[in-house]
Write a protein that holds these residues in place. Structure first.
Motif, PDB file in Angstrom:
ATOM      1  N   LYS A   1      -3.065   3.844  15.360  1.00 44.77           N
ATOM      2  CA  LYS A   1      -3.003   5.303  15.297  1.00 44.77           C
ATOM      3  C   LYS A   1      -4.215   5.917  14.600  1.00 44.77           C
ATOM      4  CE  LYS A   1       1.949   5.233  15.704  1.00 44.77           C
ATOM      5  NZ  LYS A   1       3.233   5.574  15.191  1.00 44.77           N
ATOM      6  N   VAL A   2      -5.392   5.435  14.959  1.00 45.10           N
ATOM      7  CA  VAL A   2      -6.635   6.008  14.451  1.00 45.10           C
ATOM      8  C   VAL A   2      -7.594   6.246  15.610  1.00 45.10           C
ATOM      9  CG1 VAL A   2      -6.471   4.905  12.182  1.00 45.10           C
ATOM     10  CG2 VAL A   2      -7.753   3.797  13.994  1.00 45.10           C
ATOM     11  N   ARG A   3      -8.503   7.141  15.400  1.00 47.01           N
ATOM     12  CA  ARG A   3      -9.589   7.376  16.353  1.00 47.01           C
ATOM     13  C   ARG A   3     -10.886   6.963  15.689  1.00 47.01           C
ATOM     14  NH1 ARG A   3      -7.038  12.570  18.391  1.00 47.01           N
ATOM     15  NH2 ARG A   3      -6.135  11.809  20.326  1.00 47.01           N
ATOM     16  N   MET A   4     -11.697   6.214  16.401  1.00 44.66           N
ATOM     17  CA  MET A   4     -13.013   5.901  15.887  1.00 44.66           C
ATOM     18  C   MET A   4     -13.905   7.100  16.166  1.00 44.66           C
ATOM     19  SD  MET A   4     -15.638   2.778  16.523  1.00 44.66           S
ATOM     20  CE  MET A   4     -16.220   3.381  18.085  1.00 44.66           C
ATOM     21  N   LYS A   5     -14.495   7.634  15.143  1.00 44.44           N
ATOM     22  CA  LYS A   5     -15.338   8.811  15.266  1.00 44.44           C
ATOM     23  C   LYS A   5     -16.802   8.434  15.497  1.00 44.44           C
ATOM     24  CE  LYS A   5     -13.579  12.366  14.686  1.00 44.44           C
ATOM     25  NZ  LYS A   5     -12.933  13.252  15.634  1.00 44.44           N
ATOM     26  N   SER A   6     -17.265   7.386  14.807  1.00 41.91           N
ATOM     27  CA  SER A   6     -18.664   6.978  14.974  1.00 41.91           C
ATOM     28  C   SER A   6     -18.886   5.602  14.370  1.00 41.91           C
ATOM     29  CB  SER A   6     -19.607   7.984  14.311  1.00 41.91           C
ATOM     30  OG  SER A   6     -19.394   8.023  12.917  1.00 41.91           O
ATOM     31  N   VAL A   7     -19.971   4.974  14.794  1.00 41.82           N
ATOM     32  CA  VAL A   7     -20.456   3.752  14.171  1.00 41.82           C
ATOM     33  C   VAL A   7     -21.634   4.179  13.294  1.00 41.82           C
ATOM     34  CG1 VAL A   7     -21.484   1.478  14.543  1.00 41.82           C
ATOM     35  CG2 VAL A   7     -19.726   2.315  16.119  1.00 41.82           C
ATOM     36  N   GLU A   8     -21.564   3.858  12.026  1.00 34.28           N
ATOM     37  CA  GLU A   8     -22.594   4.250  11.066  1.00 34.28           C
ATOM     38  C   GLU A   8     -23.599   3.117  10.904  1.00 34.28           C
ATOM     39  OE1 GLU A   8     -22.264   7.449   9.436  1.00 34.28           O
ATOM     40  OE2 GLU A   8     -20.788   7.594  11.050  1.00 34.28           O
ATOM     41  N   GLY A   9     -24.830   3.458  10.583  1.00 31.89           N
ATOM     42  CA  GLY A   9     -25.824   2.427  10.368  1.00 31.89           C
ATOM     43  C   GLY A   9     -27.139   2.974   9.870  1.00 31.89           C
ATOM     44  N   ASP A  10     -28.034   2.051   9.604  1.00 35.72           N
ATOM     45  CA  ASP A  10     -29.384   2.396   9.178  1.00 35.72           C
ATOM     46  C   ASP A  10     -30.335   1.371   9.793  1.00 35.72           C
ATOM     47  OD1 ASP A  10     -29.211   0.061   7.577  1.00 35.72           O
ATOM     48  OD2 ASP A  10     -28.605   1.206   5.816  1.00 35.72           O
ATOM     49  N   VAL A  11     -31.544   1.278   9.295  1.00 33.39           N
ATOM     50  CA  VAL A  11     -32.528   0.366   9.883  1.00 33.39           C
ATOM     51  C   VAL A  11     -32.101  -1.097   9.787  1.00 33.39           C
ATOM     52  CG1 VAL A  11     -34.493   1.911   9.579  1.00 33.39           C
ATOM     53  CG2 VAL A  11     -33.901   0.333   7.761  1.00 33.39           C
ATOM     54  N   SER A  12     -31.179  -1.406   8.874  1.00 29.55           N
ATOM     55  CA  SER A  12     -30.716  -2.789   8.742  1.00 29.55           C
ATOM     56  C   SER A  12     -29.642  -3.149   9.759  1.00 29.55           C
ATOM     57  CB  SER A  12     -30.184  -3.036   7.327  1.00 29.55           C
ATOM     58  OG  SER A  12     -28.978  -2.331   7.112  1.00 29.55           O
ATOM     59  N   GLY A  13     -29.046  -2.132  10.426  1.00 29.84           N
ATOM     60  CA  GLY A  13     -28.003  -2.379  11.409  1.00 29.84           C
ATOM     61  C   GLY A  13     -26.747  -1.574  11.111  1.00 29.84           C
TER      62      GLY A  13
ATOM     63  N   GLN B   1     -10.549   8.253  11.879  1.00 32.04           N
ATOM     64  CA  GLN B   1      -9.669   9.347  11.476  1.00 32.04           C
ATOM     65  C   GLN B   1      -8.265   8.988  11.931  1.00 32.04           C
ATOM     66  OE1 GLN B   1     -10.362  13.054  13.492  1.00 32.04           O
ATOM     67  NE2 GLN B   1      -9.334  14.226  11.902  1.00 32.04           N
ATOM     68  N   LYS B   2      -7.333   8.976  10.991  1.00 35.27           N
ATOM     69  CA  LYS B   2      -5.937   8.744  11.348  1.00 35.27           C
ATOM     70  C   LYS B   2      -5.456   9.921  12.183  1.00 35.27           C
ATOM     71  CE  LYS B   2      -4.984   5.820   7.420  1.00 35.27           C
ATOM     72  NZ  LYS B   2      -4.353   5.656   6.121  1.00 35.27           N
ATOM     73  N   ILE B   3      -4.690   9.638  13.213  1.00 36.10           N
ATOM     74  CA  ILE B   3      -4.229  10.666  14.149  1.00 36.10           C
ATOM     75  C   ILE B   3      -3.481  11.790  13.422  1.00 36.10           C
ATOM     76  CG2 ILE B   3      -2.732  11.078  16.158  1.00 36.10           C
ATOM     77  CD1 ILE B   3      -4.667   9.207  17.260  1.00 36.10           C
ATOM     78  N   SER B   4      -2.715  11.439  12.427  1.00 34.21           N
ATOM     79  CA  SER B   4      -1.876  12.423  11.735  1.00 34.21           C
ATOM     80  C   SER B   4      -2.604  13.160  10.607  1.00 34.21           C
ATOM     81  CB  SER B   4      -0.636  11.736  11.173  1.00 34.21           C
ATOM     82  OG  SER B   4      -1.025  10.730  10.255  1.00 34.21           O
ATOM     83  N   GLU B   5      -3.892  12.845  10.368  1.00 36.19           N
ATOM     84  CA  GLU B   5      -4.618  13.448   9.259  1.00 36.19           C
ATOM     85  C   GLU B   5      -5.936  14.049   9.729  1.00 36.19           C
ATOM     86  OE1 GLU B   5      -5.086  10.553   6.154  1.00 36.19           O
ATOM     87  OE2 GLU B   5      -2.997   9.929   6.273  1.00 36.19           O
ATOM     88  N   SER B   6      -6.476  14.968   8.950  1.00 35.94           N
ATOM     89  CA  SER B   6      -7.759  15.574   9.301  1.00 35.94           C
ATOM     90  C   SER B   6      -8.928  14.893   8.590  1.00 35.94           C
ATOM     91  CB  SER B   6      -7.755  17.067   8.977  1.00 35.94           C
ATOM     92  OG  SER B   6      -7.528  17.257   7.595  1.00 35.94           O
ATOM     93  N   GLU B   7      -8.626  14.176   7.510  1.00 36.80           N
ATOM     94  CA  GLU B   7      -9.676  13.514   6.729  1.00 36.80           C
ATOM     95  C   GLU B   7     -10.197  12.276   7.454  1.00 36.80           C
ATOM     96  OE1 GLU B   7      -9.947  11.275   2.470  1.00 36.80           O
ATOM     97  OE2 GLU B   7      -8.803  13.138   2.551  1.00 36.80           O
ATOM     98  N   GLU B   8     -11.517  12.084   7.394  1.00 35.40           N
ATOM     99  CA  GLU B   8     -12.146  10.896   7.978  1.00 35.40           C
ATOM    100  C   GLU B   8     -12.396   9.873   6.889  1.00 35.40           C
ATOM    101  OE1 GLU B   8     -15.591  12.643   9.779  1.00 35.40           O
ATOM    102  OE2 GLU B   8     -14.513  13.122  11.618  1.00 35.40           O
ATOM    103  N   GLU B   9     -12.448   8.612   7.301  1.00 26.60           N
ATOM    104  CA  GLU B   9     -12.658   7.509   6.358  1.00 26.60           C
ATOM    105  C   GLU B   9     -13.724   6.590   6.934  1.00 26.60           C
ATOM    106  OE1 GLU B   9     -10.043   3.646   4.817  1.00 26.60           O
ATOM    107  OE2 GLU B   9      -9.033   5.276   5.857  1.00 26.60           O
TER     108      GLU B   9
ATOM    109  N   ILE C   1     -16.482  -3.135  19.901  1.00 24.00           N
ATOM    110  CA  ILE C   1     -15.784  -1.980  20.441  1.00 24.00           C
ATOM    111  C   ILE C   1     -15.091  -2.402  21.736  1.00 24.00           C
ATOM    112  CG2 ILE C   1     -16.006   0.418  21.170  1.00 24.00           C
ATOM    113  CD1 ILE C   1     -17.008  -0.226  18.270  1.00 24.00           C
ATOM    114  N   TYR C   2     -13.786  -2.194  21.778  1.00 23.68           N
ATOM    115  CA  TYR C   2     -13.000  -2.530  22.961  1.00 23.68           C
ATOM    116  C   TYR C   2     -12.320  -1.270  23.453  1.00 23.68           C
ATOM    117  CZ  TYR C   2      -9.409  -4.506  25.947  1.00 23.68           C
ATOM    118  OH  TYR C   2      -8.609  -4.784  27.005  1.00 23.68           O
ATOM    119  N   GLY C   3     -12.677  -0.847  24.628  1.00 21.84           N
ATOM    120  CA  GLY C   3     -12.069   0.352  25.203  1.00 21.84           C
ATOM    121  C   GLY C   3     -10.930  -0.015  26.125  1.00 21.84           C
ATOM    122  N   ALA C   4      -9.715   0.074  25.652  1.00 22.34           N
ATOM    123  CA  ALA C   4      -8.537  -0.268  26.448  1.00 22.34           C
ATOM    124  C   ALA C   4      -8.022   0.954  27.186  1.00 22.34           C
ATOM    125  CB  ALA C   4      -7.442  -0.821  25.544  1.00 22.34           C
ATOM    126  N   GLY C   5      -7.341   0.712  28.270  1.00 17.55           N
ATOM    127  CA  GLY C   5      -6.621   1.786  28.937  1.00 17.55           C
ATOM    128  C   GLY C   5      -7.273   2.296  30.198  1.00 17.55           C
ATOM    129  N   GLY C   6      -8.497   2.748  30.126  1.00 17.65           N
ATOM    130  CA  GLY C   6      -9.115   3.399  31.273  1.00 17.65           C
ATOM    131  C   GLY C   6      -9.856   2.466  32.195  1.00 17.65           C
TER     132      GLY C   6
END
Length: 105
Positions: A6-18, A25-33, A42-47
């Protein structure tokens, strides 16, 4: 390995090292972690899924779903070129399939 329900991946973070983390973001919350990681699978299931084979188009035979066609030894239509795992676009997207394919090849 932890499966995050029950989370959405918003982004993959990184820098020059990778890769340094994934922002979720949890579906039920507005705060990102941000989960600190050194890599992400990354595995895209469903579609449905289509393997990334643009780099081999015109070099090896592909099937109608975009997967690389192999024989019983995992060899492609190009002599000496083998394909294993998700690039074959089998119904099973699991590391154990790729490991078994690699053993056969």
């Amino acid at each position: 390995v932890k499966h995050w329900n029950k989370v959405r991946m918003k982004s993959v973070e990184g820098d020059v090292s990778g890769v340094t983390g994934v922002k979720i973001q949890k579906i039920s919350e507005s705060e990102e972690e941000i989960i600190p990681v050194e890599g992400a699978f990354i595995y895209g299931a469903g579609g449905g899924s289509k393997p990334i084979t643009d780099f081999v188009q015109g070099k090896v035979e592909l099937d109608d779903s975009g997967g690389v066609v192999v024989d019983e030894n995992m060899e492609t239509s190009a002599n000496g070129v083998f394909a294993i795992g998700d690039i074959r676009n089998t119904p099973y997207k699991q590391v154990v399939v790729a490991a078994a394919d690699g053993c056969i090849a």
